[in-house]
Design a protein around this motif. Structure first.
Motif, PDB file in Angstrom:
ATOM      1  N   THR A 281      12.459  -6.286   0.319  1.00 33.25           N
ATOM      2  CA  THR A 281      11.092  -6.774   0.093  1.00 33.25           C
ATOM      3  C   THR A 281      10.656  -6.507  -1.337  1.00 33.25           C
ATOM      4  O   THR A 281      10.051  -7.374  -1.994  1.00 33.25           O
ATOM      5  N   LEU A 282      10.948  -5.316  -1.839  1.00 27.67           N
ATOM      6  CA  LEU A 282      10.572  -4.973  -3.214  1.00 27.67           C
ATOM      7  C   LEU A 282      11.248  -5.914  -4.212  1.00 27.67           C
ATOM      8  O   LEU A 282      10.612  -6.377  -5.168  1.00 27.67           O
ATOM      9  N   ASP A 283      12.514  -6.191  -3.984  1.00 23.31           N
ATOM     10  CA  ASP A 283      13.234  -7.105  -4.882  1.00 23.31           C
ATOM     11  C   ASP A 283      12.639  -8.510  -4.825  1.00 23.31           C
ATOM     12  O   ASP A 283      12.539  -9.194  -5.848  1.00 23.31           O
ATOM     13  N   GLN A 284      12.223  -8.939  -3.642  1.00 25.17           N
ATOM     14  CA  GLN A 284      11.596 -10.252  -3.497  1.00 25.17           C
ATOM     15  C   GLN A 284      10.253 -10.298  -4.222  1.00 25.17           C
ATOM     16  O   GLN A 284       9.921 -11.304  -4.869  1.00 25.17           O
ATOM     17  N   LEU A 285       9.487  -9.212  -4.106  1.00 23.59           N
ATOM     18  CA  LEU A 285       8.210  -9.148  -4.815  1.00 23.59           C
ATOM     19  C   LEU A 285       8.427  -9.244  -6.321  1.00 23.59           C
ATOM     20  O   LEU A 285       7.689  -9.933  -7.031  1.00 23.59           O
ATOM     21  N   GLU A 286       9.447  -8.548  -6.806  1.00 24.97           N
ATOM     22  CA  GLU A 286       9.765  -8.589  -8.236  1.00 24.97           C
ATOM     23  C   GLU A 286      10.171 -10.004  -8.653  1.00 24.97           C
ATOM     24  O   GLU A 286       9.660 -10.550  -9.636  1.00 24.97           O
ATOM     25  N   ALA A 287      11.090 -10.591  -7.891  1.00 19.73           N
ATOM     26  CA  ALA A 287      11.624 -11.909  -8.247  1.00 19.73           C
ATOM     27  C   ALA A 287      10.563 -12.988  -8.210  1.00 19.73           C
ATOM     28  O   ALA A 287      10.576 -13.921  -9.040  1.00 19.73           O
ATOM     29  N   ASN A 288       9.619 -12.887  -7.273  1.00 23.38           N
ATOM     30  CA  ASN A 288       8.572 -13.902  -7.120  1.00 23.38           C
ATOM     31  C   ASN A 288       7.342 -13.636  -7.986  1.00 23.38           C
ATOM     32  O   ASN A 288       6.386 -14.409  -7.945  1.00 23.38           O
ATOM     33  N   GLY A 289       7.353 -12.555  -8.720  1.00 23.60           N
ATOM     34  CA  GLY A 289       6.188 -12.229  -9.544  1.00 23.60           C
ATOM     35  C   GLY A 289       4.972 -11.856  -8.727  1.00 23.60           C
ATOM     36  O   GLY A 289       3.837 -12.121  -9.124  1.00 23.60           O
ATOM     37  N   GLN A 290       5.190 -11.201  -7.567  1.00 22.05           N
ATOM     38  CA  GLN A 290       4.083 -10.865  -6.674  1.00 22.05           C
ATOM     39  C   GLN A 290       3.506  -9.470  -6.911  1.00 22.05           C
ATOM     40  O   GLN A 290       2.511  -9.120  -6.283  1.00 22.05           O
ATOM     41  N   ILE A 291       4.110  -8.712  -7.795  1.00 24.14           N
ATOM     42  CA  ILE A 291       3.534  -7.412  -8.154  1.00 24.14           C
ATOM     43  C   ILE A 291       2.531  -7.665  -9.266  1.00 24.14           C
ATOM     44  O   ILE A 291       2.905  -7.972 -10.399  1.00 24.14           O
TER      45      ILE A 291
ATOM     46  N   ILE B 149       4.904   2.323 -18.167  1.00 24.87           N
ATOM     47  CA  ILE B 149       5.148   2.565 -16.753  1.00 24.87           C
ATOM     48  C   ILE B 149       6.061   3.777 -16.628  1.00 24.87           C
ATOM     49  O   ILE B 149       7.263   3.698 -16.902  1.00 24.87           O
ATOM     50  N   THR B 150       5.483   4.895 -16.208  1.00 25.26           N
ATOM     51  CA  THR B 150       6.246   6.140 -16.104  1.00 25.26           C
ATOM     52  C   THR B 150       5.975   6.802 -14.762  1.00 25.26           C
ATOM     53  O   THR B 150       4.960   6.530 -14.107  1.00 25.26           O
ATOM     54  N   ALA B 151       6.868   7.696 -14.356  1.00 29.37           N
ATOM     55  CA  ALA B 151       6.677   8.443 -13.111  1.00 29.37           C
ATOM     56  C   ALA B 151       5.442   9.322 -13.196  1.00 29.37           C
ATOM     57  O   ALA B 151       4.709   9.486 -12.211  1.00 29.37           O
ATOM     58  N   ALA B 152       5.187   9.869 -14.370  1.00 25.66           N
ATOM     59  CA  ALA B 152       4.036  10.757 -14.542  1.00 25.66           C
ATOM     60  C   ALA B 152       2.714  10.017 -14.382  1.00 25.66           C
ATOM     61  O   ALA B 152       1.694  10.620 -14.033  1.00 25.66           O
ATOM     62  N   ALA B 153       2.712   8.708 -14.635  1.00 26.78           N
ATOM     63  CA  ALA B 153       1.484   7.913 -14.535  1.00 26.78           C
ATOM     64  C   ALA B 153       1.216   7.437 -13.116  1.00 26.78           C
ATOM     65  O   ALA B 153       0.165   6.861 -12.843  1.00 26.78           O
ATOM     66  N   ASN B 154       2.163   7.669 -12.216  1.00 28.45           N
ATOM     67  CA  ASN B 154       2.050   7.220 -10.828  1.00 28.45           C
ATOM     68  C   ASN B 154       1.268   8.267 -10.036  1.00 28.45           C
ATOM     69  O   ASN B 154       1.766   9.363  -9.789  1.00 28.45           O
ATOM     70  N   PRO B 155       0.046   7.964  -9.599  1.00 32.64           N
ATOM     71  CA  PRO B 155      -0.803   8.995  -9.000  1.00 32.64           C
ATOM     72  C   PRO B 155      -0.464   9.348  -7.557  1.00 32.64           C
ATOM     73  O   PRO B 155      -0.844  10.410  -7.073  1.00 32.64           O
ATOM     74  N   ASN B 156       0.231   8.436  -6.852  1.00 33.29           N
ATOM     75  CA  ASN B 156       0.403   8.640  -5.408  1.00 33.29           C
ATOM     76  C   ASN B 156       1.831   8.485  -4.896  1.00 33.29           C
ATOM     77  O   ASN B 156       2.074   8.619  -3.697  1.00 33.29           O
ATOM     78  N   GLY B 157       2.762   8.209  -5.796  1.00 33.94           N
ATOM     79  CA  GLY B 157       4.149   8.050  -5.388  1.00 33.94           C
ATOM     80  C   GLY B 157       4.526   6.644  -4.975  1.00 33.94           C
ATOM     81  O   GLY B 157       5.591   6.425  -4.387  1.00 33.94           O
ATOM     82  N   SER B 158       3.682   5.656  -5.256  1.00 36.59           N
ATOM     83  CA  SER B 158       3.989   4.269  -4.900  1.00 36.59           C
ATOM     84  C   SER B 158       5.337   3.848  -5.470  1.00 36.59           C
ATOM     85  O   SER B 158       5.649   4.128  -6.635  1.00 36.59           O
ATOM     86  N   LEU B 159       6.135   3.169  -4.654  1.00 34.88           N
ATOM     87  CA  LEU B 159       7.422   2.695  -5.128  1.00 34.88           C
ATOM     88  C   LEU B 159       7.230   1.722  -6.286  1.00 34.88           C
ATOM     89  O   LEU B 159       6.357   0.851  -6.248  1.00 34.88           O
ATOM     90  N   ARG B 160       8.032   1.916  -7.313  1.00 33.85           N
ATOM     91  CA  ARG B 160       8.029   1.075  -8.511  1.00 33.85           C
ATOM     92  C   ARG B 160       6.658   1.016  -9.180  1.00 33.85           C
ATOM     93  O   ARG B 160       6.309   0.028  -9.820  1.00 33.85           O
ATOM     94  N   ASN B 161       5.870   2.092  -8.984  1.00 31.97           N
ATOM     95  CA  ASN B 161       4.537   2.207  -9.607  1.00 31.97           C
ATOM     96  C   ASN B 161       3.590   1.079  -9.192  1.00 31.97           C
ATOM     97  O   ASN B 161       2.645   0.741  -9.907  1.00 31.97           O
ATOM     98  N   ILE B 162       3.793   0.521  -8.008  1.00 30.06           N
ATOM     99  CA  ILE B 162       2.996  -0.623  -7.578  1.00 30.06           C
ATOM    100  C   ILE B 162       1.565  -0.211  -7.244  1.00 30.06           C
ATOM    101  O   ILE B 162       1.334   0.668  -6.429  1.00 30.06           O
TER     102      ILE B 162
END
Length: 236
Positions: free
Chosen positions: A147-157, A168-181
Motif C-alpha cells: 500500500t505504501l509503495d502504491q501511495l508513493e507511485a500514485n502521488g497520494q502522499i 524529511i528526517t526521522a527526528a522530524a517525525n513526531p509520532n513514528g508515522s511510516l515514511r514520515n506521512i
C-alpha cells in the motif's frame, strides 16, 4: 465553494474549522449533525469536512464508531460521485476506518498524547516547510509495504513531516508515522486526510497562517499555481 462540517458526539474542532473557513477564508459553511443524511444541498464542487476531536470518546478505536453514524453512508456516496471530502486528525481516522482512505492511524510511537507545532511540506515541493499544530494520541500512520509503495507511485502522499528547513528526517517525525506521512489522498484525489490541524493556523491573530495556505491549495485556489505550488500540491 460550500463546506459542510460534520459534528459527531465528541467532536471538538468543528467550530475551529467553521471559523477558519468562514472568517479567515470567506467560504460558505454549513454545520451538519452526524444523524443528518441529506447532502443534496452540496455538489461535487463542494466539500464535506470531518473535523478533529474525540468522536464517541475514542472508545474501541479512534473513528471506529463514528464510521457507523448515519451521515457516513451519505459521505461515502458523495465521495464515490466525486465530491470532495476532507478529514483532519480524528476525521482522518474516520476516513481510514470507513475505507475511504487506505491504512490506519495507530498509537503514537512514544505512547503519549502529543500537542505541539510541527513542520510539513508537500511531496515534490522544494519551498519552505509549513508550520502547523498537531494534537493526537493515535496519529502514527501505518499501512503495509504494498500500500505504501502504491501511495508513493500514485502521488497520494500529500504531506510529510519535516524539520524547519523542509528536510524529511526521522527526528522530524513526531509520532513514528511510516515514511514520515502526515497526510494522504485517495487515488481519484477527491478524499483527503491529514493529522495536523491547518484550521488552527489560519489567523494573523494567532501568529501563523500556514494552515490557510494548505486549505487554499487543497480546495479553494487549487487551480492557481502559485498557491498550490507553495503547498506542494501543483498536481491537485
Amino acid at each position: 465553494m460550500k463546506f459542510g462540517v460534520v459534528v459527531f458526539p465528541g467532536s471538538n474542532c468543528d467550530r475551529d474549522m467553521y471559523d477558519s473557513l468562514l472568517q479567515d477564508l470567506g467560504q460558505e459553511v454549513v454545520m451538519l449533525w452526524h444523524k443528518d443524511t441529506d447532502l443534496s444541498a452540496f455538489t461535487t464542487e463542494d466539500c464535506i469536512v470531518l473535523p478533529g476531536g474525540f468522536s464517541y470518546g475514542d472508545y474501541l478505536r479512534c473513528g471506529a464508531i463514528a464510521r457507523f453514524s448515519p451521515i457516513m453512508q451519505s459521505v461515502t456516496k458523495f465521495a464515490g460521485e466525486g465530491g470532495k471530502v476532507f478529514g483532519v486528525c480524528n476525521g482522518f481516522q474516520v476516513l481510514c476506518e470507513s475505507h475511504l482512505l487506505p491504512g490506519a492511524l495507530l498509537r503514537n510511537a512514544n505512547q503519549q498524547f502529543i500537542s505541539k507545532n510541527v513542520y510539513l511540506r508537500g511531496v515534490g515541493d522544494q519551498g519552505c516547510a509549513l508550520k502547523v499544530p498537531i494534537a493526537h494520541g493515535e496519529g502514527r500512520y501505518y499501512a503495509d509495504d504494498l500500500t505504501l509503495d502504491q501511495l508513493e507511485a500514485n502521488g497520494q502522499i500529500i504531506y510529510r513531516y519535516t524539520d524547519e528547513d523542509g528536510n524529511i528526517t526521522a527526528a522530524a517525525n513526531p509520532n513514528g508515522s511510516l515514511r514520515n506521512i502526515a497526510g494522504i489522498c485517495n487515488a481519484t484525489r477527491n478524499v483527503f486526510g491529514m493529522m495536523p490541524h491547518p484550521e488552527r493556523a489560519c489567523s494573523e491573530a494567532l501568529g501563523n497562517i500556514d494552515g490557510k495556505t494548505i486549505l487554499e491549495a487543497l480546495f479553494i485556489n487549487a487551480k492557481e499555481k502559485p498557491a498550490a505550488k507553495k503547498a506542494g500540491l501543483v498536481n491537485f
